[in-house]
Structures are given as C-alpha cells and as structure tokens.
Write a protein that holds these residues in place. Sequence first.
Motif, PDB file in Angstrom:
ATOM      1  N   ALA A 175     -18.455 -31.109  -2.045  1.00 30.79           N
ATOM      2  CA  ALA A 175     -19.186 -30.071  -2.780  1.00 30.79           C
ATOM      3  C   ALA A 175     -18.759 -30.027  -4.244  1.00 30.79           C
ATOM      4  O   ALA A 175     -19.594 -29.892  -5.150  1.00 30.79           O
ATOM      5  N   ARG A 176     -17.459 -30.183  -4.504  1.00 29.92           N
ATOM      6  CA  ARG A 176     -16.984 -30.170  -5.885  1.00 29.92           C
ATOM      7  C   ARG A 176     -17.544 -31.367  -6.657  1.00 29.92           C
ATOM      8  O   ARG A 176     -17.925 -31.245  -7.825  1.00 29.92           O
ATOM      9  N   ARG A 177     -17.587 -32.538  -6.003  1.00 31.45           N
ATOM     10  CA  ARG A 177     -18.103 -33.727  -6.669  1.00 31.45           C
ATOM     11  C   ARG A 177     -19.589 -33.573  -6.991  1.00 31.45           C
ATOM     12  O   ARG A 177     -20.050 -33.967  -8.068  1.00 31.45           O
ATOM     13  N   THR A 181     -21.081 -33.461 -10.904  1.00 28.44           N
ATOM     14  CA  THR A 181     -21.927 -34.569 -11.353  1.00 28.44           C
ATOM     15  C   THR A 181     -23.413 -34.217 -11.375  1.00 28.44           C
ATOM     16  O   THR A 181     -24.225 -35.057 -11.782  1.00 28.44           O
ATOM     17  N   SER A 182     -23.753 -33.019 -10.953  1.00 30.19           N
ATOM     18  CA  SER A 182     -25.171 -32.663 -10.895  1.00 30.19           C
ATOM     19  C   SER A 182     -25.730 -32.460 -12.297  1.00 30.19           C
ATOM     20  O   SER A 182     -25.061 -31.932 -13.185  1.00 30.19           O
ATOM     21  N   VAL A 187     -27.609 -25.743 -12.183  1.00 26.25           N
ATOM     22  CA  VAL A 187     -26.231 -26.065 -11.837  1.00 26.25           C
ATOM     23  C   VAL A 187     -25.394 -26.293 -13.095  1.00 26.25           C
ATOM     24  O   VAL A 187     -24.239 -25.864 -13.189  1.00 26.25           O
ATOM     25  N   VAL A 188     -25.969 -26.948 -14.083  1.00 22.75           N
ATOM     26  CA  VAL A 188     -25.250 -27.194 -15.334  1.00 22.75           C
ATOM     27  C   VAL A 188     -24.922 -25.881 -16.034  1.00 22.75           C
ATOM     28  O   VAL A 188     -23.809 -25.674 -16.527  1.00 22.75           O
ATOM     29  N   VAL A 189     -25.893 -24.965 -16.078  1.00 23.10           N
ATOM     30  CA  VAL A 189     -25.670 -23.663 -16.720  1.00 23.10           C
ATOM     31  C   VAL A 189     -24.589 -22.879 -15.974  1.00 23.10           C
ATOM     32  O   VAL A 189     -23.675 -22.300 -16.583  1.00 23.10           O
ATOM     33  N   ALA A 190     -24.675 -22.864 -14.643  1.00 19.25           N
ATOM     34  CA  ALA A 190     -23.675 -22.137 -13.858  1.00 19.25           C
ATOM     35  C   ALA A 190     -22.291 -22.752 -14.010  1.00 19.25           C
ATOM     36  O   ALA A 190     -21.283 -22.036 -14.109  1.00 19.25           O
TER      37      ALA A 190
END
Length: 266
Positions: A175-177, A181-182, A187-190
């Motif tokens: 999940a962390r990976r 990498t997403s 997801v980037v904003v969060a």
Amino acid sequence: MRIMILDSGRGHNAALVEDLRTELGLEENDEIIWLARELPKELLPVTTHLLAQNTLGLLGRTLHVQTLIGGPGAKYDIGAAAIRRTNAKIEANHRQSDAEEDEDVLGMPSEQFEEMLPESVQDHEHFKDEHAGGATPDEENAAALSDRVAHSIKWRANRVRLAGKNFYRRGKASARRRINTSEVPPVVVARTALKKALPNIGTKFGLATAQSRDAIEHAASCDVVFSHDARSHKAAWLLAQRTPNPDVVVGVNAARRAIGERRARA
C-alpha cells in the motif's frame, strides 16, 4: 578556524569526530561546534556540543553537553553521568525487548500458555511434579502424548501468528509503494498534504535549530557550517537565512572546499 557540524542522527562517538577532522583536513587548533538532535554514546572531542530538540527549541535555548576538550570549569547542562545513564537505559530496553521475543514463540509468558492448555495436561504436569519418579508406563505414555499435543498447539499457533504478521507487513509495504508511486491527482494532492501536515525528523530538527538562540549565535561565530546528514539539510538552510557570515554547505566534499577557500582568503 571554527566549523559547526550539524547531525540529526544518533550513536555519535569520538571516532566519528576524528574521522571528520581527517576528511575535512582540519588542523589541531581548529574548533568544532557539534549541533545534534540525540545524545552521543560518549563524550566528543569538540569545543562545544549543543543538543537541539523541539521541546527545547520552543524555549529558544538548547542544552550544552559536556565535551572532552572542555576544562574543569566548563559549564554544561548534560554531563558524562547523564549520558551513561541514558545509554544504559536504552541498552536495557533493547535487552528486555529481545528477552520478551525469545521468552516464548507464542509471544506470551509460559504461565499464561499453561493456563490455556486442557485440564488433563495441567493435572498431569502437577502430578508429575509431586510424584517424580513414581509414574507408571501408562502415565509415561500419557505424559509423552501431552507433550506432543502441547508442542503441536504451540507450533500451529506460532505459524498462524507469523503468517498474519507477514501478511500485514507485505500488505502495508504494498500500500505504501502504491501511494508513493501513484500519479492519480487526488492521491498526489493527499500525499503532498500529509507530508506537510506530518513533519519528519529533518523538519523538526530544522525548526528546533532555527528557534534556538544558542545555535544561531554559535553559527554566526563560525567560518563554515556543515550539514553532515540528509536530515540536517533543512536546519543548515534555516541557519543560512539567519547567519550571513559563515559558508553553509552540504556534504563532506563541499565542506572541504569551503574550508580550503577560507584558509586561502585568510
């Protein structure tokens, strides 16, 4: 020449300081001011040793740690005895945690496990303790069977526990990976918001350093301020904004060049 070294790691010792002296090409009369976040393993051969932490930084003051170079009249807040007590406590905690892991494969005291066994096994154990040497062949066979049953239960329970721990560890890493990498915009904003809301060690060390009068005053009196590890880069950058006099650099090679340029200009 005076050099300030910033390091947010732990486990510092005199050998590390001597190695840095050699790598930086320092002379015997050059002074080192050590600014750290954790207590060292032993007294360091530096002129001044400062300890900057968040709780101390909020007060606008850092603690002075005893050094090997300081004379008998030197003033300090943390002495060699306090360092030894702290390191002894850390080692005791490590030994206790290792002992707890080795105490039982189930992760529980043996007494607690015995209480979970069937009554027949417990009764047999009590009988064997009270009547040692007087067991019949049938009782010996029952004892061997009980031991095998107990070992089987313990082995299967430990296997389930380890499988659950590995599954959780693999799922957490996966999940962390995926999050790191997403490229999906939400997801980037969060991810960016969480990094700003939850400061890491480098941010905490930088804020503690920037809020410390002692750290700023000592940095202003130095010729070179040198960030030794990656987590002290932010602290060095903040000191550079507040002290225009010294050359603030990152890395051993940059520090060696800055020291050489200072000597050439002197």
